[in-house]
Enzyme design. Structure first.
Site, PDB file in Angstrom:
ATOM      1  N   LYS A   1       0.885  -1.276  -0.164  1.00  0.00           N
ATOM      2  CA  LYS A   1      -0.003  -0.186   0.039  1.00  0.00           C
ATOM      3  C   LYS A   1       0.906   1.180  -0.120  1.00  0.00           C
ATOM      4  O   LYS A   1       1.600   1.719   1.121  1.00  0.00           O
ATOM      5  CB  LYS A   1      -0.987   0.123   1.407  1.00  0.00           C
ATOM      6  CG  LYS A   1      -1.936   1.196   1.190  1.00  0.00           C
ATOM      7  CD  LYS A   1      -2.411   1.687   2.546  1.00  0.00           C
ATOM      8  CE  LYS A   1      -1.575   2.612   2.907  1.00  0.00           C
ATOM      9  NZ  LYS A   1      -1.497   4.003   2.333  1.00  0.00           N
TER      10      LYS A   1
ATOM     11  N   GLU B   1       9.300   0.460  11.002  1.00  0.00           N
ATOM     12  CA  GLU B   1      10.285   1.591  10.957  1.00  0.00           C
ATOM     13  C   GLU B   1       9.715   3.044  10.892  1.00  0.00           C
ATOM     14  O   GLU B   1       8.900   3.190  10.264  1.00  0.00           O
ATOM     15  CB  GLU B   1      10.989   1.325   9.613  1.00  0.00           C
ATOM     16  CG  GLU B   1      11.651   0.259   9.395  1.00  0.00           C
ATOM     17  CD  GLU B   1      12.993  -0.127  10.078  1.00  0.00           C
ATOM     18  OE1 GLU B   1      13.462   0.980  10.563  1.00  0.00           O
ATOM     19  OE2 GLU B   1      13.576  -1.213   9.650  1.00  0.00           O
TER      20      GLU B   1
ATOM     21  N   CYS C   1      13.826  10.347   7.546  1.00  0.00           N
ATOM     22  CA  CYS C   1      13.630   9.745   9.020  1.00  0.00           C
ATOM     23  C   CYS C   1      15.112   9.813   9.899  1.00  0.00           C
ATOM     24  O   CYS C   1      15.116   9.916  10.977  1.00  0.00           O
ATOM     25  CB  CYS C   1      13.111   8.141   9.026  1.00  0.00           C
ATOM     26  SG  CYS C   1      14.239   6.912   8.045  1.00  0.00           S
TER      27      CYS C   1
ATOM     28  N   GLU D   1       9.910  15.511  15.771  1.00  0.00           N
ATOM     29  CA  GLU D   1      10.487  15.137  14.392  1.00  0.00           C
ATOM     30  C   GLU D   1       9.961  16.426  13.617  1.00  0.00           C
ATOM     31  O   GLU D   1       8.713  16.432  13.503  1.00  0.00           O
ATOM     32  CB  GLU D   1      10.121  13.977  13.804  1.00  0.00           C
ATOM     33  CG  GLU D   1      10.525  13.435  12.410  1.00  0.00           C
ATOM     34  CD  GLU D   1      10.238  12.226  12.130  1.00  0.00           C
ATOM     35  OE1 GLU D   1       9.255  11.697  12.351  1.00  0.00           O
ATOM     36  OE2 GLU D   1      11.380  11.510  11.560  1.00  0.00           O
TER      37      GLU D   1
HETATM   38  P1  NAD Z   1       2.215   8.138   7.922  1.00  0.00           P
HETATM   39  O1  NAD Z   1       2.320   7.173   9.332  1.00  0.00           O
HETATM   40  O2  NAD Z   1       1.146   9.102   8.084  1.00  0.00           O
HETATM   41  O3  NAD Z   1       1.947   7.181   6.911  1.00  0.00           O
HETATM   42  C1  NAD Z   1       2.761   6.175   6.587  1.00  0.00           C
HETATM   43  C2  NAD Z   1       2.035   5.243   5.733  1.00  0.00           C
HETATM   44  O4  NAD Z   1       0.905   4.524   6.545  1.00  0.00           O
HETATM   45  C3  NAD Z   1       0.954   5.782   4.428  1.00  0.00           C
HETATM   46  O5  NAD Z   1       0.976   4.932   3.438  1.00  0.00           O
HETATM   47  C4  NAD Z   1      -0.182   5.781   5.523  1.00  0.00           C
HETATM   48  O6  NAD Z   1      -1.451   5.750   4.445  1.00  0.00           O
HETATM   49  C5  NAD Z   1      -0.284   4.638   6.246  1.00  0.00           C
HETATM   50  N1  NAD Z   1      -1.017   4.746   7.341  1.00  0.00           N
HETATM   51  C6  NAD Z   1      -1.127   5.757   8.329  1.00  0.00           C
HETATM   52  N2  NAD Z   1      -2.038   5.447   9.538  1.00  0.00           N
HETATM   53  C7  NAD Z   1      -2.244   4.038   9.368  1.00  0.00           C
HETATM   54  C8  NAD Z   1      -2.717   3.112  10.166  1.00  0.00           C
HETATM   55  N3  NAD Z   1      -3.387   3.509  11.376  1.00  0.00           N
HETATM   56  N4  NAD Z   1      -2.960   1.943   9.922  1.00  0.00           N
HETATM   57  C9  NAD Z   1      -2.408   1.722   8.373  1.00  0.00           C
HETATM   58  N5  NAD Z   1      -1.618   2.221   7.857  1.00  0.00           N
HETATM   59  C10 NAD Z   1      -1.653   3.628   8.284  1.00  0.00           C
HETATM   60  O7  NAD Z   1       3.692   8.836   7.764  1.00  0.00           O
HETATM   61  P2  NAD Z   1       4.182   9.845   6.647  1.00  0.00           P
HETATM   62  O8  NAD Z   1       3.815  11.039   6.776  1.00  0.00           O
HETATM   63  O9  NAD Z   1       3.452   9.322   5.446  1.00  0.00           O
HETATM   64  O10 NAD Z   1       5.726   9.505   6.655  1.00  0.00           O
HETATM   65  C11 NAD Z   1       6.485  10.123   7.373  1.00  0.00           C
HETATM   66  C12 NAD Z   1       6.894   9.626   8.699  1.00  0.00           C
HETATM   67  O11 NAD Z   1       7.530   8.257   8.200  1.00  0.00           O
HETATM   68  C13 NAD Z   1       8.015  10.108   9.588  1.00  0.00           C
HETATM   69  O12 NAD Z   1       7.740   9.851  10.713  1.00  0.00           O
HETATM   70  C14 NAD Z   1       9.152   9.298   9.158  1.00  0.00           C
HETATM   71  O13 NAD Z   1      10.164   9.434  10.119  1.00  0.00           O
HETATM   72  C15 NAD Z   1       8.645   7.982   8.905  1.00  0.00           C
HETATM   73  N6  NAD Z   1       9.777   7.238   8.182  1.00  0.00           N
HETATM   74  C16 NAD Z   1      10.522   6.317   8.892  1.00  0.00           C
HETATM   75  C17 NAD Z   1      11.445   5.465   8.144  1.00  0.00           C
HETATM   76  C18 NAD Z   1      12.352   4.515   8.871  1.00  0.00           C
HETATM   77  O14 NAD Z   1      12.898   3.824   8.254  1.00  0.00           O
HETATM   78  N7  NAD Z   1      12.503   4.534  10.246  1.00  0.00           N
HETATM   79  C19 NAD Z   1      11.726   5.869   6.787  1.00  0.00           C
HETATM   80  C20 NAD Z   1      11.117   7.052   6.127  1.00  0.00           C
HETATM   81  C21 NAD Z   1      10.117   7.479   6.974  1.00  0.00           C
END
Ligand code: NAD
Length: 480
Positions: free
Chosen positions: A178, A252, A288, A387
């Site tokens: 997804k 992650e 991240c 963050e």
């Molecule tokens: P987000 O959590 O809002 O969304 C990430 C993904 O999860 C999207 O596809 C979203 O549609 C889905 N999603 C959101 N809530 C969900 C739920 N309750 N159940 C299932 N799916 C859900 O994050 P974002 O704003 O898209 O991305 C930024 C975040 O990702 C930052 O916090 C960043 O640090 C983190 N990130 C972490 C890593 C790592 O490897 N640790 C890498 C890149 C980004």
């Protein structure tokens, strides 16, 4: 050029969606519509999981195939992506604002590397045969864990997808991926490459949609394992669901890493500028692992502030598709507003802006924020603890190495970090005391061969390396 797509990649072919709902993608450079795809609803996720389930359960199918056969498919998939690297990089950059100079490496070369790396790894793995303590032999098999639900964010849509797709396919799993609604156009290119590579039907399925669809996938009875990259808030919800279902999950999540400048560090930007960029500002700060808390020795505080201000101030801010751009726009208006909110909060809490702090004056449209440095910041300040996910660095003073380690570890997160020093041994000693899943000395870039992930609020589990393959394997001991 706008790209509008009519079908979903499910069951190995382009499939009509269950509704006429669509996801529209806008350019962060201009705010204009650049494309759309059908939005997957629950019915589409159900179809995708059923396809992945059927493919996995086929007694003569993917899960039972020889590792060498799967490796051959992975290599064809890598070749098909390799032939599209320019288009993939441009498509990613047009959606999330990542400078194309960054995406042409990290979003297009990296996934190809991952597919080839895991093809080699699984081909050479074999069963582990050992002597039992009660006599006889034990054969330890690496069985595929099953149907994987993979959920990825918008900041590195390709690479973070392939952190999951490459080892899962190598292991013999099937997947439903997804993508984030902000970055769905590049997922179409993945599907095209998968079709060209001849992935068997149902082995990979893609369902573009929002968080509700993500939650539906996570709790779906047909899914055996969840792999998630995204925010800590979403990660907590997913962990709760998986805990209740006793479903294996890797998470992650977010980060707020420290870049520790030791008192002997060589701070010549001509020498370290490129490594510093990757470690602190890459992808407009929307990465991240970035070390956005710059820890500076009191003895050199003013100099460190000056160097980092010059560094941030020297960045070329511009259209993400311009090869000369170092800092592009934030991925969305909401993300730009969020970053600006943090800059305002940093000021309100007494931080001193030494460079940036506003919007570039030469950009009439798009979600741009100037690279910004705050001095005189306490580690307890909101901008030091939360963050920001934008090009905003805070310079925090410390007394000695022990104090630097204490401050670096004084965070809810534990993902990355760097140590900058003229003495690599000293750097290693300090790096060893930083409580994060990864850390670099005078450089930082997650290497495909090394486990990557976080501790504390940065997540659970590791991706990449042989450990990343183990995520998708279930060990079975056969006593014989
Ligand atoms: P987000 O959590 O809002 O969304 C990430 C993904 O999860 C999207 O596809 C979203 O549609 C889905 N999603 C959101 N809530 C969900 C739920 N309750 N159940 C299932 N799916 C859900 O994050 P974002 O704003 O898209 O991305 C930024 C975040 O990702 C930052 O916090 C960043 O640090 C983190 N990130 C972490 C890593 C790592 O490897 N640790 C890498 C890149 C980004």
């Amino acid at each position: 050029m706008t790209q509008h797509h009519e079908s979903l990649y499910i069951g190995g072919r382009w499939t009509a969606p269950s509704s006429d709902r669509r996801i529209t993608v806008t350019s962060p450079n201009s705010g204009e519509v650049i494309g759309s795809v059908p939005e997957a609803l629950e019915a589409d996720v159900d179809t995708a999981v059923a396809a992945a389930r059927t493919a996995f359960d086929d007694p003569d199918g993917w899960a039972r195939s020889a590792p060498a056969e799967r490796a051959a498919v992975l290599r064809r998939f890598a070749d098909a992506l390799d032939a599209r690297t320019d288009t993939i990089a441009a498509t990613v950059s047009s959606q999330n604002g990542m400078p194309v100079a960054v995406s042409s490496q990290l979003e297009s070369v990296y996934p190809v590397m991952l597919l080839r790396y895991y093809a080699d790894l699984v081909e050479n793995q074999g069963d582990d045969v050992r002597d039992g303590l009660f006599g006889g032999r034990i054969r330890v098999r690496h069985d595929p864990v099953g149907v994987v639900g993979a959920i990825v964010p918008w900041n590195f849509p390709q690479t973070l997808s392939f952190f999951k797709i490459a080892p899962a396919l190598a292991a013999g799993c099937t997947l439903v991926v997804k993508p984030s609604p902000e970055t769905v156009l590049d997922s179409v290119l993945v599907a095209e490459a998968a079709i060209e590579a001849g992935l068997p039907a149902g082995v990979l399925n893609i369902v573009p949609g929002g968080r509700e669809i993500g939650a539906h996938l996570v709790s779906h009875p047909g899914v055996d394992k969840v792999a998630f990259t995204g925010s800590t808030a979403a990660g907590r919800q997913i962990a709760e669901t998986c805990g209740r279902l006793l479903r294996p999950v890797t998470l992650e999540l977010g980060g707020k890493s420290a870049a520790v400048v030791l008192d002997d560090a060589e701070l010549d930007l001509a020498t370290i500028g490129n490594d510093l960029f990757v470690a602190t500002l890459a992808n407009n700060g929307q990465t991240c692992f970035l070390g956005t808390r710059i820890l500076a020795p009191r003895s050199r505080y003013a100099e460190v502030v000056e160097v980092f201000s010059a560094f941030a101030g020297s960045m070329t801010v511009g259209d993400s598709l311009d090869p000369g751009t170092q800092i592009g726009p934030m991925a969305s208006e909401r993300q730009r507003d969020r970053v600006e909110g943090y800059i305002a909060k940093g000021r309100a809490e007494g931080g001193r802006v030494t460079v940036g702090g506003g919007r570039p004056t030469d950009r009439a449209a798009g979600w741009f924020v100037e690279p910004t440095v705050f001095a005189d910041v306490d580690n307890n300040a909101t901008i030091s603890q939360e963050e920001i996910f934008g090009p905003v660095l805070s310079v925090i003073a410390y007394d000695d190495d022990a104090d630097a380690v204490r401050i670096a570890n004084d965070s809810d997160f534990g993902l990355g970090g760097t140590v900058w020093t003229a003495d690599p041994e000293r750097g290693l000693a300090v790096a060893s005391r930083i409580r994060t899943g990864t850390v670099g000395v005078n450089r930082y870039l997650p290497d495909p061969a090394a486990p990557f992930g976080g501790v504390k609020a940065s997540g659970i589990g590791r991706e990449l390396g042989p450990e990343g393959l183990a995520n998708y394997q279930s060990l079975k001991s056969i006593y014989c």
